[in-house]
Every structure is written in structure tokens, then in C-alpha cells.
Design a protein around this motif. Sequence first.
Motif, short mmCIF file in Angstrom:
data_model
loop_
_atom_site.label_atom_id
_atom_site.label_comp_id
_atom_site.label_asym_id
_atom_site.label_seq_id
_atom_site.Cartn_x
_atom_site.Cartn_y
_atom_site.Cartn_z
N GLN A 1 0.86 -1.17 0.00
CA GLN A 1 0.00 0.00 0.00
C GLN A 1 0.91 1.24 0.00
OE1 GLN A 1 -3.48 -0.29 0.10
NE2 GLN A 1 -3.17 -2.51 -0.02
N ILE A 2 0.89 1.97 -1.09
CA ILE A 2 1.77 3.13 -1.24
C ILE A 2 0.94 4.40 -1.34
CG2 ILE A 2 3.50 4.26 -2.72
CD1 ILE A 2 4.38 1.51 -3.67
N GLY B 1 -2.49 7.44 6.16
CA GLY B 1 -1.13 7.26 6.64
C GLY B 1 -0.96 6.00 7.47
N GLN B 2 -1.96 5.66 8.27
CA GLN B 2 -1.87 4.48 9.13
C GLN B 2 -1.79 3.19 8.31
OE1 GLN B 2 -5.39 4.88 11.54
NE2 GLN B 2 -4.26 5.78 13.27
N ARG B 3 -2.44 3.15 7.16
CA ARG B 3 -2.51 1.93 6.37
C ARG B 3 -1.33 1.76 5.41
NH1 ARG B 3 -8.80 3.06 4.77
NH2 ARG B 3 -9.76 2.38 6.74
N ALA B 4 -0.54 2.79 5.23
CA ALA B 4 0.48 2.78 4.19
C ALA B 4 1.69 1.94 4.58
CB ALA B 4 0.92 4.21 3.89
N ASP C 1 -0.77 -1.14 -4.75
CA ASP C 1 -1.99 -0.35 -4.63
C ASP C 1 -1.56 1.06 -4.22
OD1 ASP C 1 -4.56 0.58 -4.35
OD2 ASP C 1 -4.91 -0.39 -2.42
N VAL C 2 -1.78 2.03 -5.09
CA VAL C 2 -1.26 3.38 -4.88
C VAL C 2 -2.41 4.36 -4.68
CG1 VAL C 2 0.25 5.20 -5.75
CG2 VAL C 2 0.70 2.80 -6.36
N ARG C 3 -2.36 5.12 -3.61
CA ARG C 3 -3.32 6.19 -3.34
C ARG C 3 -2.58 7.51 -3.53
NH1 ARG C 3 -8.03 6.83 0.13
NH2 ARG C 3 -8.73 8.98 -0.20
N GLY D 1 -6.75 3.98 -9.95
CA GLY D 1 -7.98 3.28 -9.59
C GLY D 1 -8.49 3.64 -8.22
N ASN D 2 -7.96 4.71 -7.63
CA ASN D 2 -8.36 5.17 -6.31
C ASN D 2 -8.80 6.63 -6.36
OD1 ASN D 2 -7.89 2.85 -4.62
ND2 ASN D 2 -5.69 3.18 -4.91
#
Length: 443
Positions: free
Chosen positions: A3-4, A73-76, A30-32, A53-54
Motif C-alpha cells: 500500500q503506497i 497514513g496508518q494503512r500505508a 496499490d497506490v493512493r 484506480g483510487n
Amino acid sequence: MAQIVLGVGGGVAAYKSALLLRALTESGHDVRVVPTASALRFVGAATFEALSGNPVSTEVWDDVPEVAHVRIGQRADLVLVNPATADLLARAAAGRADDLLTATLLTAHCPVVFVPAMHTEMWLHPATQDNVATLRRRGAVVLPPAVGRLTGPDSGPGRLPEPADVAALAELVLSAGAGALAPDLSGRRVVISAGGTREPLDPVRFLGNRSSGLQGWALARVAAARGAEVVLVAANVDLPAPFGVRVVRVETAEELRLAMSSESSGRQSSESSGRQPSESSGRQPAESSAQDALPLARGEARPADVVVMAAAVADFRPATVAGSKLKKGGAAEPSSVELVRNPDVLVELVAARPAGQLVVGFAAETGDAEGDVLTHARAKLARKGVDLLVVNDVSAGRVFGRTENEVTVLAADGSATAVPAGRKDAVAAAIWDVVADRVARQP
């Protein structure tokens, strides 16, 4: 899949972030994208949403039920800020949280990498340098900028590195952590050889080897990211120059010998080594000429702190080179090719090195009836007189042209460091860990 979070600052270099985004998503991540409001003046949200795709948002007030300013930030697994403008670096160093990106930076528990891009004067300003030092002290990675064409006619340090280089370093941080890009080579001058030499037989044919130069390129890219001034002597490698690296193109063993001697000793600049430093043909002319703006290209060279001989240098060359193409049939057809031995470039570098210079050799070995790979490598370490020898097992065609490598680093004091299989940038980082530790212990 990682997760980036790809943070995008408000500078004209933001257009390159779309290319970086594509490289990251094509690698399966998976890039946000979290841009600043100013960034969307250069690249629209629709572009980032289509490529990632986000959803894309800039404000903490967007998607309030998700509490995005905390959750993103917590999930990255990695936060990558590209480009990081002078303003964004200042706000991050001050701990501001006045938009979604800076709030994300405050909540991230993962590695954070800033990729600066700005005009030279802004990069060199004491305020920016203080902000960079603050961020590094807190554990963030702040890459040095590339040198090259900026907005308008200006050139100098402050250019955004190319997306391929940033993507490779992002993969390195994901696999090895932020410590892989610690700035422990800052102020060090490093000279690296890469690729494989070619010895001409006639105007068409040559004797060569299978070295791709990929490991040498990774060594140069990681050394530059860790703060070193890097010169890369490249033998027949058709790759774009790594950012922040001056490339000296050579072909034969003799050309490589002359270039390595002059660059490692600091006696003369690369312009007098027989070939001009240049980028690969894939770069634009403005970027190629910008290499001359690098600090060591104007005769300011000093002896290298570290010399790395990663190139595969031909042991032999044809005794004579035909002036025209050798053809089959007739009296001119050669029945054999007489070979003569090339000088041992590594032994010469060891013999001529100034006090305090660390010399690292590479050995591509295979086992045989007389011993295994490490047996042959230890004998080579003693014979060459190097400080460190990086050993590749190339049995059955391994290593050459591949994206992964596995090595053992042997030291003159008898120690050995096994580097497990991984991407060549990760292997390069592990090699530099060993080198940096030994350089730090030099008197």
C-alpha cells in the motif's frame, strides 16, 4: 502488493508523478495519490484517479466518515512524496497538518521518502537545507535532487530524478527499509565501473562478454541516493544514466583502464580520459549536456574515497585488428586469432591507490574440480590485494542480465558477509552497508 501513498507537491515536475504512478501500479502495488491543491494545477485529479484506480482528494474535509487524514497514513507501507517542493519540505519539517498530505505525513508509521524538485537557489538555501536535515534526523529519507535542466533556461541541482530511478529506490525501501538509503556516503567520492568491455577483431566484430551492467548501475544509483558524488565508468551499457551520476562511456579494456586510473586518482577530469561523459541516447540533449554541471566535471576532482570495479574486463584482446571486415573464403580468411593479455586494471588500481582509498573488486566465479566458488574467490582476493571482493556465482548463466542477484562480500581480514538473493538495488544497498562501515572506520 504494498500500500503506497504517492504525495504530489505543487511544482511543474508533478507531470513526472504520473509516470511514476504507472510504474508502481504495473509492479502490482496499490497506490493512493494524495496531491496538494497546487499540484492539481499541473496534473488533474482525473489523471491520477484513472492511473491508480483510487479516489483523489486534497483536503481533510473530504470523505470525513473514513477519517482519511488519519487512515491513509496508518494503512500505508510507504509514503513517497514526488515531487517534494521547498514549501512542502518546510511544512513537513514544521509538522504542519493544513492539508490531507501533510496530515498523512504525521500519521504514517511506515518509511517516508521525499524526492525534492525545485530551482537550484531554493534547494541550496539554508532554510531548505535545515528542513532536509530535520526530516532526515527524524528518520525520513530525503533523496538528493538530480542535476539538469530546470524550468526555463536554468540548469543545476534541483531537477526531479527520472521515474524509473525513483521506482527502483521505492522498491528498495519496501524490501529493505529506510536504512537502505541512509545518507552515510555524504561527502564521499565514489568511482564505479560497470558493464563489459569489447575488444575489436575488425570494424564489425569484437570479443566481448555477457555483463549487462545492471549491478553496476544499481550500485551507482544507491550510492548517489546515499549522498555520494558518483562517477560511473560504463563499458558498453545502453541504459539511461542514474540521477546525480556522471557517466564516462568507454568501450575497450584500455579505455576503461585509462578512465578508471584518472577518475580514481583525481589527477584529471573525465574529458581527458579519451571519451566524453554522456547520458545514454535515450535522454534529451539538454539532459546530456547538464552532466557537465556536475561537480567533478570541471577539473575539481579529488582522489576517490571508494573505487568499485564491477565491470567485466576482457582478459585478452586480439593481437591485431583488421582494417576491413574479415570475410570467409580466400587467402584473407584467418585460420586462428592470436590473443594478447590485457593489463590487470584492478591490480593496477590497488598498486596506485592513495592512502585511505578503499578498493572493491568483483569476481564472477564457478566451481570446478579444484575448488568451489568461495575457494577460488578467496585466492583471488589475496592475489588482487583488494579490501573487499564481491563474489557472484555465475554457474549455469546466473546473474547476467537478470534483475536479481545473490553475492558474498569477502574482506581482506577474513570476514565474509552473505547477501541473500534479491533485486540488484537491494544487493547494492547491502554492499554499501559493508563499504560504509569500513569507510567510517578509516582514520
